[in-house]
Design a protein around this motif. Sequence first.
Motif, PDB file in Angstrom:
ATOM      1  N   ILE A 610       0.861  -1.178   0.000  1.00  0.00           N
ATOM      2  CA  ILE A 610       0.000   0.000   0.000  1.00  0.00           C
ATOM      3  C   ILE A 610       0.896   1.226   0.000  1.00  0.00           C
ATOM      4  CG2 ILE A 610      -0.217   0.254   2.508  1.00  0.00           C
ATOM      5  CD1 ILE A 610      -3.183   0.910   2.030  1.00  0.00           C
ATOM      6  N   ASP A 611       0.425   2.293  -0.619  1.00  0.00           N
ATOM      7  CA  ASP A 611       1.218   3.509  -0.738  1.00  0.00           C
ATOM      8  C   ASP A 611       1.652   4.002   0.645  1.00  0.00           C
ATOM      9  OD1 ASP A 611       1.179   6.759  -0.979  1.00  0.00           O
ATOM     10  OD2 ASP A 611       1.935   5.787  -2.798  1.00  0.00           O
ATOM     11  N   ARG A 615      -0.230   4.338   4.569  1.00  0.00           N
ATOM     12  CA  ARG A 615       0.075   3.199   5.438  1.00  0.00           C
ATOM     13  C   ARG A 615      -0.367   3.442   6.884  1.00  0.00           C
ATOM     14  NH1 ARG A 615       5.563   1.667   3.735  1.00  0.00           N
ATOM     15  NH2 ARG A 615       4.391   1.075   1.890  1.00  0.00           N
ATOM     16  N   ILE A 618      -3.817   2.012   7.860  1.00  0.00           N
ATOM     17  CA  ILE A 618      -4.117   0.581   7.876  1.00  0.00           C
ATOM     18  C   ILE A 618      -4.719   0.195   9.218  1.00  0.00           C
ATOM     19  CG2 ILE A 618      -3.075  -1.730   7.855  1.00  0.00           C
ATOM     20  CD1 ILE A 618      -1.122  -0.729   5.786  1.00  0.00           C
ATOM     21  N   TYR A 647      -2.746 -10.138   4.497  1.00  0.00           N
ATOM     22  CA  TYR A 647      -3.487  -9.472   3.426  1.00  0.00           C
ATOM     23  C   TYR A 647      -4.963  -9.888   3.432  1.00  0.00           C
ATOM     24  CZ  TYR A 647      -4.030  -6.887  -0.904  1.00  0.00           C
ATOM     25  OH  TYR A 647      -4.414  -5.968  -1.835  1.00  0.00           O
TER      26      TYR A 647
END
Length: 944
Positions: A610-611, A615, A618, A647
Motif C-alpha cells: 500500500i502507498d 500506510r 491501515i 493481506y
Amino acid sequence: MYTIPTHLNDTPAQHRAAIIQSIRSAKAQGRRPVLLCASYAQQLSWQRTLAREGCGFGVAVTTLPAWVEELWMLHGDGSAIVGPLTRTFAMRQAAHEHVWSKNPTEGTLKLLERCAAEAMPYATTEGCVLSAEELHVAQTVIAYRALLRERNLIEASEACALLAQRDALGAYQPIVVDVAEEDLTHAQCQLLEAAGAAAQFHTAAQPGNEDRADELRSLLAMLYCRQKDDAAIAAQGHVRMAFPMGPTAELPLIGITIEQFAQQGTVIVACKSPAQAFDALAPALVESGISCSFADRMPFGATPMGRHLLNLAGLVNASDTDLLLAADYALNIFAGVNIVSAFRSDQSRRNNRLIQPTEVLSNLANNASESLQGVIGLLEEGRIDDAFDVLAAYAAPISAYGVGPATNSPAVLAKAREACREASSWGLSWQEAIRSLEGASIPTSRSTSEDTEATVRFISLEDCAQLPAASADTVIICNLCANVYPIKEPEDALSTLLRTWGCVRPATPLATMRRTYALACSVARETLVLERALHDGQTEELQPASVFEELVDCYRASLASDVDTNKKLRIPQSLVPFAAVRGEEALVANATNGALATEREADAPVIGEIDASARSFITLGQNRGQETSDLLALSPSQIESYLECPYQWFAKRRLKLDTLEESFSKVERGNFIHSTLEHFYARFQQTIAPKVTEETLEDARNLMQVVFEETAQHQFEKSPGKGRYVPITESERRARDAILPMLQDYLEYETMLLPSFTPQYYEWRYGDAEPFTYAGCTICGSVDRIDVDEQGRAFVIDYKSSLSKAYRLHEKPAKDEPAPTTFVLPHKMQALMYAKVVRDLLGLQVVGTLYLNPLTCEIQGAYDSRIIGLEELPFKKGADATCAQVPWCDVCTFDELINRSEQLVAQRIEELAQGVIHAQPICKDACKYCPVGNCTERLEKRSI
C-alpha cells in the motif's frame, strides 16, 4: 406468387424518363398516376424531381401503406386500419382470452402480430393440416380479427384483399418505384396485380446528380452484371479498401480513414452501429476540427428513459422482490438518486433477505430527488399521465443539455404515453404496455455542430441507401463481413404457416442485400472506401460479405482465375496500392482514433503493498468516551485472520470486501446453532438437570426440538445484518430443518463429552465495560461455552460448524522427520485467546480448549494430558488426540501454552501496527474464503 411487370433501367436518366413516360401514359388513359415509393425520403425526392420536370400535377406520390389507407378511407366499409400499437395490444388481449397450454412468450406474441399483419385474410383452421402450435396461432389470429371487428377496425392485409375486388381500382395507375417484389406481402401483391401496377426499377441509383468519378460510374454500371468477356475496371484510387487485422484495430483504422478524406468534403460512414462508432471516434475527430453527427435507431430498452420505465414496470405492484432491478433503477439518470445514496440504499436492501417489494419501493422513493418522489406513488395509483408529466419535467433539462442516449427521452416518453393509453383501452396494465415496447425502435441522433451540417455523418447501411445518388464526396462502408451481413433464407415458423395457407411472400435476401449495397455505393461522388476486419477476437479468419466479393470481382483480371489475387487480403493486385492495413500490435491501446489517442500505461498493483502515504491508516487507535488509546482494538477472530494471512485480514476486515448480501451460509448457520445451544442449555439446567446424561437424554431431545423451533422463529424478529438465519425458499427451509435431527443426535455425544465437567457459562461476554488487554491490543467479545469441574478446572469450548486439521494444536511429525523442539503458533488461535481471558477474569484453571462441531460430533483443540485423560475427550481419531496434547515441544503446561501463544501473537500484532500486510497464507484454509481472487500467493481456489 403474384408477378408485377417490372422494367429495368440502365441509367438514372433512363430510369427518370421511363417513370415520367408511365405517368403521361396513365394520364392519357384517363387514370390517375400513383407513384409508390420505397420510403418517405424517396417520396420527397421524387416529388422534387417531378416538380422540376413539370409533370407533378395530378400525380400522387406516396408509399404503398399510405396509399392503401387512403384507398380504404374512400372505398372501404367505414372501418379504420389498425396501427402497430393497436395491433400489439389487441393481439395480447386475444392471446389472454385464448386458452394456451402456457402463457405466450414475447417472441410468440411478436410472431402472432406478424402473422396478422401479413396473412389476416388467409388465416383459417379449415381445409389445411396444422400442428398443435399452428392451430393455437390460427385460433388466436381469428379471435384477434373478431376483436377488431367489434371496434370497427381492420388489418391492412385484409383491407388489401378486399380492395383488390373493388371496381374503383380501375381509376388508378400504380407505378411501383424501386420496390422489389420480395418487399411486398402476399396481400399487397394481390392488390397491385388487380390494379394493373407496373414496376420501374434501377438497381444502382436514385434520381439525383449523375456527376461522379469515372471509376465509380464504371463500377456501378458493371456491379452484379459483369460478363465473362468484360474487361476489368482499372483501379484509379476512387475505390479503396481498409483492412483492420482484428476488432481492436477496426475503429482506429476507420478514424484514420475519416481524417484522410474529411479534408476533401463530406463523408458518410455506413456501419452496423452508428451510435457506437460516433461515441468512440467523435471526440478525437472534433479535436482535429472535424464536425460529426450520427443518426440511428435504438431499442426502447437500450435508452436510459426506456430502461427507467422498464425498471418501474418491474418494480411497481410487483409480487416478488428484485434487488438487481432496484439497483439498476437507482443508478439510472432519471431516477433522481445521487450515486452515494444509490450504493448505500443498495447495500441496505441487499443486507435484508426478508425485504418486501413495497419496502423496496419506499426505499427508492425516499432516496429520490424531491421533484421525483411522487412518481412511484402516482404509478401505484394508476395515474400514469400524471407520473409521466413529472418525469417529463425532470427529464427536460437533461435532454436539452445532456449528451448520449439521454437526449432522446422526450421521444421515449411520447412512445410510452401512446402505448399506455392504447393498452388501457384494451384493458391491459401500463406495465404490460411498457414491457411490450422493450424492443421498439426509437430514433436517436446527435451532432457536434448545431449550426451547420456535420462534415462526417455516421448512419446505417440501410439509411445510406436512402440518400440521393452522388450526394457525398466520400462513402465509407464498414463491417463488410459475412457474420455482420449474413445472407439467410427466412425459414421460420411464420414462413411455414404462411406456406400452409398459400400466401408465401417471395423473399430473396441476397437480392435485397445487393440492392441496399448498390444504392449505398451510389451515394459516393469521389471516393468509396470498403472496410472489413480480417480476423475476429479469437484470431479466427473472417469471411467477406458476399456483396463485397461481388464488387471486388469487377476488378479481377479474369473471373475464371485468381492468379492476380493477393492471398492475404483476397483482393486483386490492382487494388492493393489503394488498401490500408492496420495491425493489432497495441492491444492495450485505447480503441478510439489511433492517430489521435494518447496511450498511457500504469503499473499493475502489487498484492500486499500500500502507498506509504496511506500506510498509517491501515490501523487506527480507539476512542472510548473522552479517552483515546494507541492500542489496537481487535477481536479474537480478527487477530486469527491476521495470523492466517495479513493481506486476507486487510481485505476482509479493513477494506470489508465481503459480499453485501445477507446470506444463508455457514456463517449464519453457525450463529443459529450457537444461539440454539445457548438457549437449550440455559433451559435444560433450569428445568431438567445440570448436564445431559443417558438418563436425561430423551427429555433433552424433546427440549431441543422446542428450543430449535423457538430459535428459528426468533430469527425472523431480528434486524437485518445481525447474522440471522432466515430461509426464504423451500430448499433453504429444508436445509434449516435438517439441522434439528443432527442436534438431537449430538446430545448423545454430549453424554460422553467431559463427563466430569458441567457447562457453567454460555455466550459469556467480556471486555465491554473495560477492554481486556491481550498481546499488546485490546479485545472484547464472547466465549461460546465454559465447562467447569468440581476442582475449578475449566475447558473453553468454541462451536464450529466445520472442522479440519487446521484446528489441531500441532501436526504429527512425518515418519522420517524428527519431532520439533520449538513451539510455534497453531493455525487456529481463538480458543487459546479465550483461555487467557477466562483464566485472568474468572480465576479458573484452564486445562483445555476445544473446537466442537455439534453437527458431526467431532472435536479438535488442545488439553493438558497430565491432568485430563482421554475418557473425558471422545476424539474421533487417535491422531486428533495425539495432536492436541500438552506438553508439546518446549511447552510443558497449559498455562505456559497460553502465555507462549500470547508472546508470539504480540510479535505479529506489532507488525500489524507497523502496517505490514503482505500476503502470507499459513495454510490452504486461509485462502479458502479470502475475497482477493487474483492473489499471487493463493494456495487454494476460493470457495464461493
